[in-house]
Motif scaffolding. Structure first.
Motif, PDB file in Angstrom:
ATOM      1  N   VAL A  87       0.680  -1.327   0.159  1.00 11.64           N
ATOM      2  CA  VAL A  87       0.137   0.344  -0.033  1.00 11.64           C
ATOM      3  C   VAL A  87       1.023   1.194   0.014  1.00 11.64           C
ATOM      4  O   VAL A  87       1.723   1.564   1.015  1.00 11.64           O
ATOM      5  CB  VAL A  87      -0.735  -0.044   1.221  1.00 11.64           C
ATOM      6  N   ASP A  88       0.708   2.100  -0.997  1.00  9.12           N
ATOM      7  CA  ASP A  88       1.346   3.415  -1.116  1.00  9.12           C
ATOM      8  C   ASP A  88       0.148   4.296  -1.031  1.00  9.12           C
ATOM      9  O   ASP A  88      -0.252   4.701  -2.068  1.00  9.12           O
ATOM     10  CB  ASP A  88       2.042   3.547  -2.319  1.00  9.12           C
ATOM     11  N   PRO A  89      -0.305   4.868   0.166  1.00  9.32           N
ATOM     12  CA  PRO A  89      -1.593   5.703   0.065  1.00  9.32           C
ATOM     13  C   PRO A  89      -1.504   7.172  -0.526  1.00  9.32           C
ATOM     14  O   PRO A  89      -2.643   7.641  -0.955  1.00  9.32           O
ATOM     15  CB  PRO A  89      -1.860   5.918   1.601  1.00  9.32           C
ATOM     16  N   LEU A  90      -0.300   7.738  -0.884  1.00  8.65           N
ATOM     17  CA  LEU A  90      -0.186   8.949  -1.548  1.00  8.65           C
ATOM     18  C   LEU A  90       1.236   9.098  -2.193  1.00  8.65           C
ATOM     19  O   LEU A  90       2.011   9.547  -1.434  1.00  8.65           O
ATOM     20  CB  LEU A  90      -0.388  10.104  -0.554  1.00  8.65           C
ATOM     21  N   CYS A  91       1.445   8.629  -3.361  1.00 13.72           N
ATOM     22  CA  CYS A  91       2.279   8.648  -4.149  1.00 13.72           C
ATOM     23  C   CYS A  91       2.763   9.955  -4.773  1.00 13.72           C
ATOM     24  O   CYS A  91       1.572  10.387  -5.644  1.00 13.72           O
ATOM     25  CB  CYS A  91       2.532   7.277  -5.325  1.00 13.72           C
ATOM     26  N   GLY A  92       3.586  10.673  -4.628  1.00 17.78           N
ATOM     27  CA  GLY A  92       3.755  12.122  -4.904  1.00 17.78           C
ATOM     28  C   GLY A  92       3.257  13.028  -3.885  1.00 17.78           C
ATOM     29  O   GLY A  92       2.838  14.384  -3.820  1.00 17.78           O
ATOM     30  N   THR A  93       3.815  12.603  -2.636  1.00 18.68           N
ATOM     31  CA  THR A  93       3.624  13.577  -1.535  1.00 18.68           C
ATOM     32  C   THR A  93       4.060  14.957  -1.680  1.00 18.68           C
ATOM     33  O   THR A  93       3.368  15.941  -1.179  1.00 18.68           O
ATOM     34  CB  THR A  93       4.036  13.066  -0.107  1.00 18.68           C
ATOM     35  N   LEU A  94       5.162  14.989  -2.088  1.00 18.32           N
ATOM     36  CA  LEU A  94       5.715  16.581  -2.369  1.00 18.32           C
ATOM     37  C   LEU A  94       4.974  17.365  -3.238  1.00 18.32           C
ATOM     38  O   LEU A  94       4.445  18.462  -3.170  1.00 18.32           O
ATOM     39  CB  LEU A  94       7.061  16.305  -2.839  1.00 18.32           C
ATOM     40  N   ASN A  95       4.527  16.765  -4.415  1.00 17.66           N
ATOM     41  CA  ASN A  95       3.566  17.395  -5.133  1.00 17.66           C
ATOM     42  C   ASN A  95       2.428  17.846  -4.570  1.00 17.66           C
ATOM     43  O   ASN A  95       1.828  19.055  -4.611  1.00 17.66           O
ATOM     44  CB  ASN A  95       2.958  16.394  -6.303  1.00 17.66           C
ATOM     45  N   THR A 192       4.058   7.573  -9.538  1.00 20.71           N
ATOM     46  CA  THR A 192       3.708   6.401 -10.313  1.00 20.71           C
ATOM     47  C   THR A 192       2.684   6.458 -11.146  1.00 20.71           C
ATOM     48  O   THR A 192       2.206   5.664 -11.597  1.00 20.71           O
ATOM     49  CB  THR A 192       4.006   5.177  -9.494  1.00 20.71           C
ATOM     50  N   LEU A 193       2.070   7.469 -10.983  1.00 21.78           N
ATOM     51  CA  LEU A 193       0.665   7.982 -11.863  1.00 21.78           C
ATOM     52  C   LEU A 193       1.084   7.475 -13.341  1.00 21.78           C
ATOM     53  O   LEU A 193       0.629   7.233 -14.205  1.00 21.78           O
ATOM     54  CB  LEU A 193       0.110   9.108 -11.689  1.00 21.78           C
ATOM     55  N   ALA A 194       2.423   7.965 -13.665  1.00 23.67           N
ATOM     56  CA  ALA A 194       3.114   7.839 -14.941  1.00 23.67           C
ATOM     57  C   ALA A 194       2.956   6.539 -15.527  1.00 23.67           C
ATOM     58  O   ALA A 194       2.972   6.215 -16.501  1.00 23.67           O
ATOM     59  CB  ALA A 194       4.533   8.464 -15.030  1.00 23.67           C
TER      60      ALA A 194
END
Length: 266
Positions: A87-95, A192-194
């Motif tokens: 589980v990665d709940p929020l990938c792109g935290t800095l964004n 990783t939306l990419a």
């Protein structure tokens, strides 16, 4: 909330879990966030924690016997369990922390179904382990099978540290390679939306350095999605991903993959 007595297959559990996480992410967007320092410039926010809790509520209700490894909460259950959710709940935290919507919510059952949610488009990219689809909400929604294509010529390249393959491979060098400039157009992301975009044909390829990413909470769902969609997935050295792997080259087709790999390997 999924009732534990309800019979859902694992793909539907993954979809429900990322949707719950995405709702938590959307609800907190634009607020002032509490930061939780992880060291080396990395951090989580209260939104990461809330999203992981929402995801775990779904998984626990539907699959109470399964183990879970969450980015924020760590391992729960046996690490070597046959059934373990990553589980990665929020990938792109800095964004997210600076008000960008380029983020994803990732859930994957090891060696099984997986889902990636875009909290702001409402799209959920998912796989049952064999085929990859996107599910859209609202009018005109439903499930559409993903079809990768290199037509956009857009390649996402992750420039985030660390750089374990340097000096042999440095992502920034790829962007300046004459062959890359001739054939592709770069996009630089940190989520990783990419990977979901490659599976969906919105990107031609994705490249990142790193170690073994197949078991990473950040990448497992995206990798599963791309493999099920028929993308070509290897390390930056061209080897299969796995415990000895290095980074990722994920391409929509063999031709695109081969061209990128030839630039990387020189």
């Amino acid at each position: 909330m999924i009732n534990s007595k309800t019979s859902f297959d694992d793909a539907e559990v993954a979809i429900a879990a990322v949707r719950a996480g995405a709702e938590a992410v959307r609800a907190r967007y634009g607020r002032r966030h509490t930061r939780i320092d992880k060291g080396a410039g990395d951090f989580a926010t209260d939104a990461d924690v809330a999203a992981e809790e929402a995801i775990l509520d779904v998984i626990r209700a539907a699959r109470p016997e399964d183990a879970v490894h969450g980015e924020e909460g760590g391992q729960q259950g046996a690490a070597g369990a046959v059934r373990q959710w990553l589980v990665d709940p929020l990938c792109g935290t800095l964004n997210y922390a600076v008000g960008s919507m380029l983020v994803a919510v990732n859930v994957a059952l090891r060696d099984g179904p997986a889902a990636v949610a875009d909290p702001f488009s409402g799209e959920v990219f998912f796989t049952d382990g064999e085929t990859a689809w996107v599910r859209r909400e609202g009018e005109g929604g439903g499930d559409t099978q993903l079809v990768p294509t290199a037509a956009t010529r857009l390649v996402d390249v992750n420039l985030d540290p660390p750089f374990p393959s340097a000096p042999g491979f440095k992502a920034v060098d790829l962007l300046a390679h004459p062959g890359f400039v001739e054939r592709f157009r770069p996009r630089v992301v940190s989520t990783t939306l990419a990977l979901a975009w490659v599976a969906a044909g919105k990107r031609a390829a994705y490249v990142t350095d790193g170690g073994d990413l197949a078991e990473s909470v950040h990448f497992a769902a995206g990798i599963a999605l791309c493999q099920a969609a028929g993308c070509v997935v290897t390390g930056v050295d061209g080897a299969p991903i796995g415990q000895a792997g290095r980074g990722l080259v994920v391409a929509s087709d063999a031709g695109t993959h081969g061209r990128l790999l030839s630039m990387i390997l020189g």
